[in-house]
Design a protein around this motif. Structure first.
Motif, PDB file in Angstrom:
ATOM      1  N   SER A 449       0.844  -1.206   0.000  1.00 11.25           N
ATOM      2  CA  SER A 449       0.000   0.000   0.000  1.00 11.25           C
ATOM      3  C   SER A 449       0.880   1.257   0.000  1.00 11.25           C
ATOM      4  O   SER A 449       0.403   2.348  -0.218  1.00 11.25           O
ATOM      5  CB  SER A 449      -0.898   0.015   1.238  1.00 11.25           C
ATOM      6  OG  SER A 449      -0.137   0.253   2.401  1.00 11.25           O
ATOM      7  N   ARG A 450       2.170   1.095   0.273  1.00 12.78           N
ATOM      8  CA  ARG A 450       3.142   2.195   0.328  1.00 12.78           C
ATOM      9  C   ARG A 450       2.854   3.168   1.464  1.00 12.78           C
ATOM     10  O   ARG A 450       3.433   4.234   1.550  1.00 12.78           O
ATOM     11  CB  ARG A 450       3.185   2.983  -0.992  1.00 12.78           C
ATOM     12  CG  ARG A 450       3.539   2.114  -2.172  1.00 12.78           C
ATOM     13  CD  ARG A 450       4.539   2.788  -3.073  1.00 12.78           C
ATOM     14  NE  ARG A 450       5.230   1.758  -3.835  1.00 12.78           N
ATOM     15  CZ  ARG A 450       6.347   1.958  -4.496  1.00 12.78           C
ATOM     16  NH1 ARG A 450       6.901   3.140  -4.508  1.00 12.78           N
ATOM     17  NH2 ARG A 450       6.928   0.983  -5.156  1.00 12.78           N
ATOM     18  N   SER A 451       1.887   2.827   2.332  1.00  9.88           N
ATOM     19  CA  SER A 451       1.648   3.713   3.454  1.00  9.88           C
ATOM     20  C   SER A 451       1.897   2.985   4.768  1.00  9.88           C
ATOM     21  O   SER A 451       2.391   3.555   5.716  1.00  9.88           O
ATOM     22  CB  SER A 451       0.229   4.272   3.405  1.00  9.88           C
ATOM     23  OG  SER A 451      -0.694   3.199   3.303  1.00  9.88           O
ATOM     24  N   GLY A 452       1.571   1.692   4.800  1.00  8.70           N
ATOM     25  CA  GLY A 452       1.708   0.958   6.049  1.00  8.70           C
ATOM     26  C   GLY A 452       3.141   0.557   6.311  1.00  8.70           C
ATOM     27  O   GLY A 452       3.850   0.130   5.415  1.00  8.70           O
ATOM     28  N   VAL A 453       3.570   0.723   7.549  1.00  8.81           N
ATOM     29  CA  VAL A 453       4.886   0.258   7.946  1.00  8.81           C
ATOM     30  C   VAL A 453       4.722  -1.107   8.610  1.00  8.81           C
ATOM     31  O   VAL A 453       3.873  -1.297   9.460  1.00  8.81           O
ATOM     32  CB  VAL A 453       5.547   1.258   8.915  1.00  8.81           C
ATOM     33  CG1 VAL A 453       6.815   0.674   9.502  1.00  8.81           C
ATOM     34  CG2 VAL A 453       5.833   2.561   8.199  1.00  8.81           C
TER      35      VAL A 453
END
Lengths: 585, 585
Positions: A449-453
């Motif tokens: 998602s390129r947002s969740g770490v």
């Protein structure tokens, strides 16, 4: 109240790129100012389940954001610029200097991530000198590498001159004619270089890395022998290689269809900026290519590393919507597998062969050369710059060790170099180099998602899930310590020879036994406060009993999710209701 | 009623070992008789989560168990004998012939698995000829390989002579002095070989594979320069290499401590049978070694491939209970990484270096050679046997293709060879070779318990669990379509930025909305049969609504386990109870 008697030292703090190939990110700090050199990303290794991108921990930069004056980019490879869009969400970088091609690629990334307004991008040309903050003067020195428009930098600092090679090879016959600026390097060597920070990628490889141009006649020979359709794959970012492939397509009267997002992107930018020179009419869309004779077509595609979603990999699997490989096709791998990708690459080759393609690959064909200098090139770099201190970077540990041995063989004393890890703080002074502490240097994992770490705990859970699966058990317990319904059991990814019905029965029995034996312990004294139940203890007890049963019956250790449901908190137990009725009466 | 006009053909059916390196298992079938040649195992590849061992699908053998007359083993490597203990649980093999060392290792395996009584083991010596069933006469021909006591076999069948090379190299100076039996091979070549089945492992490698003995002077030079403690790793099964290392230990006045189960096992068997000649007093236990001077110790250990649980890997991680690597130690890797193990091996090297060890590794040191012949050796095999038909085996697809090209370059016509996959049925007749069908040829995956079989569905679930984690939701629904309790939610291995409390709230809302809107649809007509509920439809509806919410909120696709609990089947809904009361009255 503190007062330093001496001038501060220059701190060099790599946050990535050491003990690894990837996510090169280096901090230079003097007094109250920081400049960054490159900020790359890395790709996940085994066990990083569901991770797409690996970034360095930037705690140190977040904590010192007020000191950051700007960034210097050496070239446009992902492992040097790929981290920037992520970092700009966390801290400001007032200005980023870099070569035109790298900056064009970066601009696209920043726009895509919606952070283009968070910094100012400035392009540089060979021998440009830029001042960043009050302490740093950075001079761009043209070098040669697999990526076009690549630079080494000379950083003038209050403690002396530091040369950072960036990624380099010595290519005497560069494809684009842009020669390595030996003269500036040598001039600095003459005047005095305090410290050389140098690329260690090929420090285990003896000899010189051949010129990129050496690939040309070999590819030419391969291409000219192909009668049918020609598919060629290489790294999209290898601008010079792509240039040569396009030139050879023209020479061999083949039109080029480009496949794969990164390949299209790099070609578009490189052509626009003049780093690739070819006519528009060389290119055709795939649907036009399909109508041309086989001998008139070259399909240039991503996937040289067997990346699961790359075009060539999908073609090999027979899953590409527009391209089917068939008897008579030739596929050329103008790239060697990076260690770790070997299996994926040979699987792709096998699959292409099974579909009838002739596949040209292998180190003995001369159709690929490295973009990084080998031992003799590393020696030449040391000979030109004659540094007092030496800091090998851009490599795994043993490569750094080999590079330091190479430097020692040329007379740099062992005490004038340090082999460091990410997060080490190197203090450089006119007369000394030392490791003087560490800063946080872990990794941050970003999912698709390129947002969740993706945190460590999540990775550990995923590892256990992957190896042993998960057993879910739900049970509803009443006020009386009896099961209200038959427990629900789900197995996912679990290996067992026990039948589900029998397994469920024995779970029911385990719960009943566990509750029956101990129920009184879990309830408060009846007289004192009716039948209040310590549900947390009930849950813990049942969970440990179920876990024991699991080990006994499944002979493995799946993740156990036990969901205990209890009567609504708001509702009242029958006993308490009676008691309250008694009280009220 | 069917009657074949011609004599049956010989069927050659490899169940493993093609399009891969590993689990070599070959069926020879004529009329109503089957003999097996080797039965190996393979190790899991990426994505085979929680799998320890890979076996071929043996459906064909189970279905034809009555035909099996016996097995021929060529040598004792795991990829040639490791499958036997598993197969003997499924079908009988009346007799197994093989070399003494292989049979000693096999005997241990069968005893460990508790199946030693299911077959009869018979050892063979060079030029022994054994009859199996009424059709097969098998002659053992000494060959040279990395494993001691290795053989090629000549199989006399009703259609003609078939030579199976087993694993081989041509080693003119074998460590144990046991020369390749060129004479028998050549004699068969002179009389006429119908078909050669040959090892393709190194068919991509030009030239000759050097003699195992060529490693000796190079290892000697390395060992003699070491002043401190010496750790050496190689394949446990490379008996000749281990022999040389032991000889060099003695020459360099070092006592040997052996570490790792497989190394101890192979050395014990090889010494007992005379394949390794060294004195008892060369060996010391680890606790004694620790008291000797560093220069008097050699630790011989498993772990040359970076296997996670091997001794050297644990030493490198600092997790071995008895051995700590320290400054002054030298670790020698007398083995190259098998593709796929590269990353694990270089990580081990890096970790050892970081602990201060000097590590000797790399292809340029001459401290490892392959056990398989390269292109020129494969040509020599073809030249000696002069086969009419050719069947390349033991290799991945592209290796089989290269090997077939080599055979064609020596004059074997392309139509006289077939490139096959596992499960292909090759029919061989005096005048023809062809693929005439297939049998089941999948894989069976065995987990660490060695009893559970990991099926495809389980692997798929594990893959999803690994990449996206699992969300478990339990909810109890009453007769009235209302939640009886707050739903229980557990996330494992899931990346989300949503807080758990908020996530739970929105799940509660999703369930309430889903039930509220549609409850009437799920219940039968009130008048007709009271409020019977179609719980299966309720569950399916809720599951699909929850899945939709998941995609929306978590932006990923974790495995969803939804556990719906309902009132006990035995209990009756309040409405029905009323109705029944009315009826009864």
């Amino acid at each position: 109240m503190t007062q330093s008697k001496t001038a501060p030292s220059l701190k060099i703090i790599p946050l990535g790129g050491l003990h690894e190939i990837g996510k090169n990110t280096c901090v230079f700090e003097y007094d109250d100012e920081i400049i960054l050199l490159d900020a790359g990303l890395a790709f996940p290794t085994d066990g990083m389940h569901g991770v797409n991108i690996v970034l360095p921990d930037t705690t140190y930069l977040r904590d010192n954001r007020h000191k950051i004056k700007g960034m210097v980019v050496t070239h446009g490879h992902e492992d040097h610029i790929g981290g920037i869009p992520f970092h700009l969400r966390q801290f400001d970088i007032p200005v980023i200097y870099g070569p035109r091609l790298a900056m064009a690629l970066l601009q696209g990334k920043l726009e895509e991530a919606g952070v283009a307004d968070r910094t100012e991008i400035r392009t540089v040309r060979p021998r440009d000198v830029v001042r960043i903050g009050k302490y740093f003067l950075v001079e761009y020195i043209r070098n040669t590498h697999s990526m076009a428009d690549s630079f080494s930098v000379a950083i003038h600092t209050p403690v002396g001159l530091v040369i950072h090679t960036g990624d380099f090879k010595f290519d005497y016959t560069p494809v684009d004619g842009e020669a390595f600026d030996f003269q500036r390097l040598a001039e600095h060597g003459e005047r005095g270089v305090l410290c050389l920070i140098s690329d260690s990628t090929n420090s285990e490889v003896p000899g010189h890395t051949p010129s990129e141009r050496s690939v040309f006649p070999n590819l030419d020979r391969v291409f000219s022998q192909v009668k049918g359709r020609l598919l060629v794959t290489t790294f999209a970012s290898s601008v010079h290689r792509v240039s040569m492939i396009l030139e050879l397509a023209k020479k061999n009267n083949r039109k080029v269809a480009v496949v794969g997002r990164s390949m299209l992107n790099v070609i578009a930018h490189a052509r626009k900026l003049g780093y690739m020179k070819c006519d528009d009419d060389l290119f055709v869309p795939l649907n036009v290519a399909h109508k041309l004779p086989d001998a008139g077509v070259l399909i240039l595609t991503t996937g040289s590393q067997g990346e699961p979603m790359a075009a060539l990999t999908r073609i090999a699997r027979g899953e590409h919507k527009q391209i089917r490989v068939r008897e008579g096709d030739t596929v050329v791998f103008s790239a060697n597998p990076i260690p770790g990708n070997t299996i994926a690459v040979v699987n792709t080759i096998d699959q292409l062969m099974m579909r009838g393609a002739h596949v040209v690959y292998g180190r003995d064909k001369g159709i690929h050369v490295s973009g990084h200098g080998a031992q003799e090139d590393q020696k030449l770099m040391l000979a030109l710059t004659k540094p007092k201190f030496f800091l090998p970077v851009h490599g795994e540990h043993r490569m750094l060790v080999k590079h330091s041995e190479t430097a020692q063989s040329m007379g740099v004393p062992a005490e004038n170099m340090v082999i460091i890890n990410n997060g080490d703080v190197v203090e450089l002074e006119p007369e000394a180099i030392r490791v003087a502490g560490t800063v946080p240097s872990g990794i941050e994992l970003v999912d698709s998602s390129r947002s969740g770490v993706v945190h460590d705990q999540v990775l550990k859970e995923r590892q256990q899930l992957a190896e042993e699966g998960v057993v879910t058990i739900a049970a509803t317990i009443g006020w009386d310590g009896k099961l209200l319904t038959k427990p629900e059991v789900h197995l996912r990814g679990v290996v067992t020879t026990t039948e589900k019905a029998r397994f469920e029965q024995s779970i029911t029995k385990t719960i009943e036994t566990a509750l029956g034996d101990r129920w009184k312990e879990f309830t408060n004294n009846f007289e004192a406060d009716a039948s209040d139940v310590d549900w947390a203890r009930v849950e813990a007890h049942l969970e440990s009993e179920l876990r024991r049963q699991m080990r006994r019956e499944i002979k493995s250790n799946p993740l156990l999710v036990f969901l205990m449901q209890t009567p609504q908190a708001a509702s009242t137990s029958p006993v308490r209701r009676q008691l309250e009725a008694v009280k009220a009466s």
